[in-house]
Write a protein that holds these residues in place. Structure first.
Motif, PDB file in Angstrom:
ATOM      1  N   ILE A 121      48.647  38.733   2.913  1.00  0.00           N
ATOM      2  CA  ILE A 121      48.384  37.548   2.462  1.00  0.00           C
ATOM      3  C   ILE A 121      49.375  36.545   1.957  1.00  0.00           C
ATOM      4  CG2 ILE A 121      46.018  38.581   2.224  1.00  0.00           C
ATOM      5  CD1 ILE A 121      46.826  38.966  -0.903  1.00  0.00           C
ATOM      6  N   ALA A 122      50.560  37.019   1.737  1.00  0.00           N
ATOM      7  CA  ALA A 122      51.465  36.118   1.032  1.00  0.00           C
ATOM      8  C   ALA A 122      53.096  36.478   1.501  1.00  0.00           C
ATOM      9  CB  ALA A 122      51.558  35.928  -0.427  1.00  0.00           C
ATOM     10  N   ASP A 123      53.655  35.523   2.042  1.00  0.00           N
ATOM     11  CA  ASP A 123      55.170  35.610   2.358  1.00  0.00           C
ATOM     12  C   ASP A 123      56.038  35.162   1.563  1.00  0.00           C
ATOM     13  OD1 ASP A 123      57.086  36.418   4.155  1.00  0.00           O
ATOM     14  OD2 ASP A 123      57.074  34.986   5.556  1.00  0.00           O
ATOM     15  N   GLY A 124      57.186  35.804   1.183  1.00  0.00           N
ATOM     16  CA  GLY A 124      58.142  35.020   0.399  1.00  0.00           C
ATOM     17  C   GLY A 124      57.754  34.830  -1.069  1.00  0.00           C
ATOM     18  N   ASN A 125      58.587  34.215  -1.839  1.00  0.00           N
ATOM     19  CA  ASN A 125      58.283  34.275  -3.147  1.00  0.00           C
ATOM     20  C   ASN A 125      57.370  33.304  -3.480  1.00  0.00           C
ATOM     21  OD1 ASN A 125      58.825  34.945  -6.051  1.00  0.00           O
ATOM     22  ND2 ASN A 125      60.356  33.590  -6.342  1.00  0.00           N
ATOM     23  N   VAL A 126      56.177  33.646  -4.296  1.00  0.00           N
ATOM     24  CA  VAL A 126      54.960  32.794  -4.310  1.00  0.00           C
ATOM     25  C   VAL A 126      54.908  32.017  -5.463  1.00  0.00           C
ATOM     26  CG1 VAL A 126      53.401  34.504  -3.031  1.00  0.00           C
ATOM     27  CG2 VAL A 126      53.591  34.731  -5.386  1.00  0.00           C
ATOM     28  N   CYS A 127      54.175  31.079  -5.633  1.00  0.00           N
ATOM     29  CA  CYS A 127      54.044  30.223  -7.040  1.00  0.00           C
ATOM     30  C   CYS A 127      53.400  30.978  -7.794  1.00  0.00           C
ATOM     31  CB  CYS A 127      53.464  28.670  -6.623  1.00  0.00           C
ATOM     32  SG  CYS A 127      54.395  27.744  -5.458  1.00  0.00           S
ATOM     33  N   GLN A 128      54.039  30.970  -9.243  1.00  0.00           N
ATOM     34  CA  GLN A 128      53.236  31.571 -10.148  1.00  0.00           C
ATOM     35  C   GLN A 128      52.077  30.544 -10.507  1.00  0.00           C
ATOM     36  OE1 GLN A 128      55.747  32.667 -13.433  1.00  0.00           O
ATOM     37  NE2 GLN A 128      57.169  33.939 -11.895  1.00  0.00           N
ATOM     38  N   ASP A 129      50.910  31.520 -10.895  1.00  0.00           N
ATOM     39  CA  ASP A 129      49.614  30.984 -11.292  1.00  0.00           C
ATOM     40  C   ASP A 129      48.934  30.224 -10.153  1.00  0.00           C
ATOM     41  OD1 ASP A 129      49.833  31.653 -14.092  1.00  0.00           O
ATOM     42  OD2 ASP A 129      51.253  29.913 -14.664  1.00  0.00           O
ATOM     43  N   LEU A 130      49.184  30.722  -9.118  1.00  0.00           N
ATOM     44  CA  LEU A 130      48.444  29.895  -7.987  1.00  0.00           C
ATOM     45  C   LEU A 130      47.576  31.107  -7.433  1.00  0.00           C
ATOM     46  CD1 LEU A 130      48.454  27.740  -5.540  1.00  0.00           C
ATOM     47  CD2 LEU A 130      50.120  29.129  -4.517  1.00  0.00           C
ATOM     48  N   ALA A 131      46.127  30.687  -7.088  1.00  0.00           N
ATOM     49  CA  ALA A 131      45.430  31.712  -6.704  1.00  0.00           C
ATOM     50  C   ALA A 131      45.189  31.781  -5.303  1.00  0.00           C
ATOM     51  CB  ALA A 131      43.835  31.264  -6.971  1.00  0.00           C
ATOM     52  N   ILE A 132      45.583  33.131  -4.796  1.00  0.00           N
ATOM     53  CA  ILE A 132      45.766  33.581  -3.504  1.00  0.00           C
ATOM     54  C   ILE A 132      44.579  34.055  -2.806  1.00  0.00           C
ATOM     55  CG2 ILE A 132      47.189  34.990  -1.935  1.00  0.00           C
ATOM     56  CD1 ILE A 132      49.710  34.679  -3.951  1.00  0.00           C
ATOM     57  N   PRO A 133      43.822  33.579  -2.049  1.00  0.00           N
ATOM     58  CA  PRO A 133      42.965  34.082  -1.408  1.00  0.00           C
ATOM     59  C   PRO A 133      43.081  35.579  -0.968  1.00  0.00           C
ATOM     60  CG  PRO A 133      43.374  32.311   0.048  1.00  0.00           C
ATOM     61  CD  PRO A 133      44.220  32.388  -1.343  1.00  0.00           C
ATOM     62  N   ILE A 134      42.054  36.396  -1.137  1.00  0.00           N
ATOM     63  CA  ILE A 134      41.983  37.788  -0.337  1.00  0.00           C
ATOM     64  C   ILE A 134      40.974  37.796   0.630  1.00  0.00           C
ATOM     65  CG2 ILE A 134      41.221  40.270  -0.752  1.00  0.00           C
ATOM     66  CD1 ILE A 134      42.627  40.114  -3.572  1.00  0.00           C
ATOM     67  N   TYR A 135      41.054  38.004   1.701  1.00  0.00           N
ATOM     68  CA  TYR A 135      40.042  37.885   2.842  1.00  0.00           C
ATOM     69  C   TYR A 135      40.471  38.992   3.961  1.00  0.00           C
ATOM     70  CZ  TYR A 135      36.861  35.964   5.693  1.00  0.00           C
ATOM     71  OH  TYR A 135      35.619  35.360   6.800  1.00  0.00           O
ATOM     72  N   MET A 136      39.467  40.043   3.995  1.00  0.00           N
ATOM     73  CA  MET A 136      39.913  41.081   5.066  1.00  0.00           C
ATOM     74  C   MET A 136      38.548  41.297   5.808  1.00  0.00           C
ATOM     75  SD  MET A 136      41.065  45.085   4.600  1.00  0.00           S
ATOM     76  CE  MET A 136      42.724  44.691   4.788  1.00  0.00           C
ATOM     77  N   VAL A 137      38.315  41.332   7.045  1.00  0.00           N
ATOM     78  CA  VAL A 137      37.410  41.372   8.091  1.00  0.00           C
ATOM     79  C   VAL A 137      37.451  43.222   8.272  1.00  0.00           C
ATOM     80  CG1 VAL A 137      36.443  41.188  10.345  1.00  0.00           C
ATOM     81  CG2 VAL A 137      37.156  38.995   8.727  1.00  0.00           C
ATOM     82  N   PHE A 138      36.677  43.944   8.429  1.00  0.00           N
ATOM     83  CA  PHE A 138      36.468  45.164   8.575  1.00  0.00           C
ATOM     84  C   PHE A 138      36.295  45.431  10.426  1.00  0.00           C
ATOM     85  CE2 PHE A 138      34.448  45.326   4.394  1.00  0.00           C
ATOM     86  CZ  PHE A 138      35.287  45.899   3.798  1.00  0.00           C
ATOM     87  N   PRO A 139      37.511  46.083  10.841  1.00  0.00           N
ATOM     88  CA  PRO A 139      37.382  46.449  12.131  1.00  0.00           C
ATOM     89  C   PRO A 139      36.316  47.355  12.452  1.00  0.00           C
ATOM     90  CG  PRO A 139      39.317  47.651  11.420  1.00  0.00           C
ATOM     91  CD  PRO A 139      38.737  46.604  10.141  1.00  0.00           C
ATOM     92  N   ARG A 140      35.355  46.908  13.496  1.00  0.00           N
ATOM     93  CA  ARG A 140      34.121  47.834  13.404  1.00  0.00           C
ATOM     94  C   ARG A 140      34.223  49.179  14.157  1.00  0.00           C
ATOM     95  NH1 ARG A 140      30.177  48.395  11.645  1.00  0.00           N
ATOM     96  NH2 ARG A 140      28.259  47.726  12.223  1.00  0.00           N
ATOM     97  N   LEU A 141      35.002  49.287  14.997  1.00  0.00           N
ATOM     98  CA  LEU A 141      35.231  50.742  15.636  1.00  0.00           C
ATOM     99  C   LEU A 141      35.971  51.618  14.756  1.00  0.00           C
ATOM    100  CD1 LEU A 141      36.138  50.201  19.504  1.00  0.00           C
ATOM    101  CD2 LEU A 141      34.123  51.352  18.511  1.00  0.00           C
TER     102      LEU A 141
END
Length: 290
Positions: A235-255
């Motif tokens: 969900i994030a690559d490299g050194n992220v900005c501090q105090d920045l809201a990073i969204p969490i989003y995961m779809v469940f694989p049905r099988l």
């Protein structure tokens, strides 16, 4: 000679009480004599021990037998002769269980597998090889009545909150906070939330979401519990900005996921790990049961 099974629904997804309908397609270049054509519907839970459990539960092997969920068969054609070319035989099969059994949702795991199949058998006269074709169909649970109450979880990860620290060297200072909108999830909807890096002494290399299945097979003699990864999403690559809201989003694989299951012989549970990989390759992990 070739045999094939075609279901009317392209996605092959059915629910208990519905009717599976389709055609059996028989193709041959010349007329074919046969001793009858049958169609069998099977559903079973197959359990398997992991390599680390072998030898620990010797008595366990007798109880790790497939658990039959549904088994029906119908005769679609009596003994006779099929013409050359293509022959289609339509069929309908009600998806109903007997004796108070439950149709668990289709699930492809590592140590627990729940599968449903249709198998067509054509018996042939002496010296001719019998023909068989099988096809898997997917069973989904009926939607639960009533609205699901969300169970939001707020978390804060600091050096003091870590439990399993292998190296006792001084940890870099950090504070990561966030929120999962609900750990009580509807399987057809994504897992959502957000994560904020408030401060971190060492640069971040990557932030990942790891979905894990925890499968337990057991009996009176003992239980074998194994956790394996289903998927890992960055969900994030490299050194992220501090105090920045990073969204969490995961779809469940049905099988590879199903509603959490707990029976006398096996359990299937799910967890999500938030993994922060630092530039010096140290890992900070927070675990949430789903």
């Amino acid at each position: 000679m070739a045999v094939d099974i075609k279901l009317k629904r392209a996605n092959k997804v059915y629910r208990e009480g519905e009717t599976l309908s389709g055609v059996i397609i028989l193709s041959s270049k010349e007329p074919i004599q046969h001793q009858g054509i049958t169609l069998t519907m099977d559903g079973a839970v197959s359990l398997q021990l992991s390599a680390k459990s072998v030898g620990v539960f010797e008595a366990f092997y007798n109880s790790v037998k497939p658990i039959q969920l549904i088994s029906n068969n119908i005769e679609v054609a009596k003994a006779g002769k099929l013409p050359s070319g293509r022959t289609e035989i339509p069929f309908e099969f009600p998806l109903k269980v007997k004796g108070g059994k439950i149709l668990y949702e289709t699930y492809h795991g590592v140590f627990v597998n729940i599968q449903y199949t249709l198998r067509c058998d054509m018996r042939r006269p002496l010296l001719a090889k019998d023909l068989m074709k099988s096809c898997e169909f997917i069973v989904h649970s009926l939607p639960q009545k009533g609205r699901l109450t969300p169970t939001p979880v707020d978390f804060s990860i600091t050096p003091e909150s870590l439990q399993n620290v292998r190296e006792r060297t001084p940890l870099p200072g950090f504070k990561i906070r966030g929120r999962l909108d609900s750990t009580n999830c509807i399987i057809t909807q994504p897992l959502t939330g957000e994560l904020v890096v408030e401060n971190l002494d060492v640069p971040v290399k990557s932030i990942e979401l790891q979905l894990v299945r925890v499968e337990t097979c057991g009996c009176a003699e003992g239980y074998a519990r194994d956790a394996t990864e289903i998927q890992n999403i960055q969900i994030a690559d490299g050194n992220v900005c501090q105090d920045l809201a990073i969204p969490i989003y995961m779809v469940f694989p049905r099988l590879f996921t199903c509603p959490t299951l707990e029976t006398t012989n096996f359990k299937v549970e799910f967890e999500v790990n938030i993994v922060v990989v630092l530039q010096d390759d140290h890992l900070i992990t927070e675990n949430f049961p789903l």
